[in-house]
Write an enzyme that holds these catalytic residues in place. Structure first.
Site, short mmCIF file in Angstrom:
data_model
loop_
_atom_site.label_atom_id
_atom_site.label_comp_id
_atom_site.label_asym_id
_atom_site.label_seq_id
_atom_site.Cartn_x
_atom_site.Cartn_y
_atom_site.Cartn_z
N ASP A 11 0.85 -1.19 0.00
CA ASP A 11 0.00 0.00 0.00
C ASP A 11 0.88 1.24 0.00
O ASP A 11 1.39 1.66 1.03
CB ASP A 11 -0.91 0.00 1.23
CG ASP A 11 -1.88 1.18 1.23
OD1 ASP A 11 -1.68 2.14 0.45
OD2 ASP A 11 -2.84 1.16 2.02
N HIS A 37 0.82 8.23 3.51
CA HIS A 37 1.61 7.52 4.52
C HIS A 37 3.09 7.86 4.47
O HIS A 37 3.86 7.37 5.29
CB HIS A 37 1.43 6.01 4.35
CG HIS A 37 0.00 5.57 4.40
ND1 HIS A 37 -0.80 5.75 5.50
CD2 HIS A 37 -0.79 5.00 3.46
CE1 HIS A 37 -2.02 5.29 5.26
NE2 HIS A 37 -2.04 4.84 4.02
N ILE A 41 0.36 9.52 8.09
CA ILE A 41 -0.31 8.64 9.05
C ILE A 41 0.06 7.18 8.79
O ILE A 41 0.45 6.80 7.68
CB ILE A 41 -1.83 8.81 9.01
CG1 ILE A 41 -2.39 8.41 7.63
CG2 ILE A 41 -2.22 10.22 9.36
CD1 ILE A 41 -3.91 8.42 7.55
N GLY A 89 -4.06 2.00 8.42
CA GLY A 89 -4.99 1.38 9.35
C GLY A 89 -4.76 -0.11 9.50
O GLY A 89 -4.82 -0.66 10.61
#
Length: 277
Positions: free
Chosen positions: A182, A187, A202, A205
């Site tokens: 990903d 990110h 971030i 998840g």
């Protein structure tokens, strides 16, 4: 093409996507990929059965990186705005342990499509002989089409947690986890993160969810590779370097859990089940 839904009119709605086939894919990986994944979600060099090929047990959550193509495929077909859609929740049911290396054939489809009023929620289901993984994708602005609201969020367990544990992330974790597949810019790129209202990049998840299973398993006296079922809702982002608290209700092989930082809940409605040794 999306399957036709008898409840819809000639005007396309999110419900039109219910039952749509997203195709099949065979993904090949080797021991290096499984070890890189384990390191990316918090395994340590001393966890030899997670990071050493001679003793390797593949973490079941590795399956979620192998199946990431499916929700990406639905977005690319135009079911929702990929710039605003959010990963609402995730479920994983383990049917058989993943091999150390090999090729896994997967089939993907759209499951239910829920109408939350201000948003639609698309379920993407990926099936293989080793696992069934279900993504719930929250699409703001796509609701109001007259569909069923779907299930409510799980209720918070009653009483004080039976145990707590720390989830410690590190500053490079998002950069490392990106290498598992990903590579969304939020990110790694501060400008991209700012574009979604975040002060810095971030953590993924799915990285947070998978990383939680390691200290949670230890707290329950289980092994993280013995995970057989996992689910959780993404409440807020984690930033690389954050430390979070895992609160667990239950003991032995099964627990409900949530994960919180100083800013509040980041994972809610969690459930993990581990096979008993």
């Amino acid at each position: 093409m999306p399957a036709h839904d008898a409840t819809t009119t000639d005007t396309p709605t999110p419900a039109t996507w219910r039952g749509a086939e997203l195709g099949t894919r065979t993904v090949t990986y080797d021991e290096r990929d499984a070890i890189l994944y384990a390191l990316a979600v918090g395994a340590r060099a001393t966890d030899l059965d997670l990071v050493f090929e001679d003793r390797l047990r593949v973490l079941p959550t590795f399956a979620l990186t192998l199946a990431q193509w499916a929700p990406d495929a639905l977005g690319s077909l135009g079911a929702f705005d990929t710039k605003t859609a959010l990963h609402g929740s995730q479920q994983l049911d383990v049917l058989s342990p993943l091999p150390k290396s090999g090729s896994i054939a997967m089939t993907a489809r759209v499951g239910d499509v829920w109408d939350k009023g201000r948003a639609a929620v698309f379920e993407v289901v990926v099936e293989s002989e080793y696992f069934v993984a279900t993504w719930s994708l929250f699409a703001p602005g796509a609701g109001g089409f007259g569909g069923d609201r779907g299930p409510s969020a799980p209720a918070q367990p009653d009483g004080e947690p039976d145990s707590t544990a720390l989830l410690t992330t590190h500053a490079e974790q998002a950069a490392l986890y990106r290498l598992t597949g990903d590579r969304h810019h939020i990110h790694i790129d501060p400008d991209a993160a700012a574009g979604i209202g975040q002060p810095r990049p971030i953590l993924h998840g799915l990285c947070t969810l998978a990383a939680t299973t390691l200290p949670l398993a230890q707290e329950l006296g289980a092994h993280p590779a013995d995970l057989v079922a996992l689910s959780g809702r993404f409440a807020a982002p984690v930033f690389p370097g954050d430390t979070a608290e895992i609160r667990a209700w239950g003991a032995s092989s099964e627990a409900r859990f949530d994960v919180t930082t100083e800013a509040g809940a980041v994972l809610s409605g969690g459930r993990a089940v581990f096979a008993q040794s």
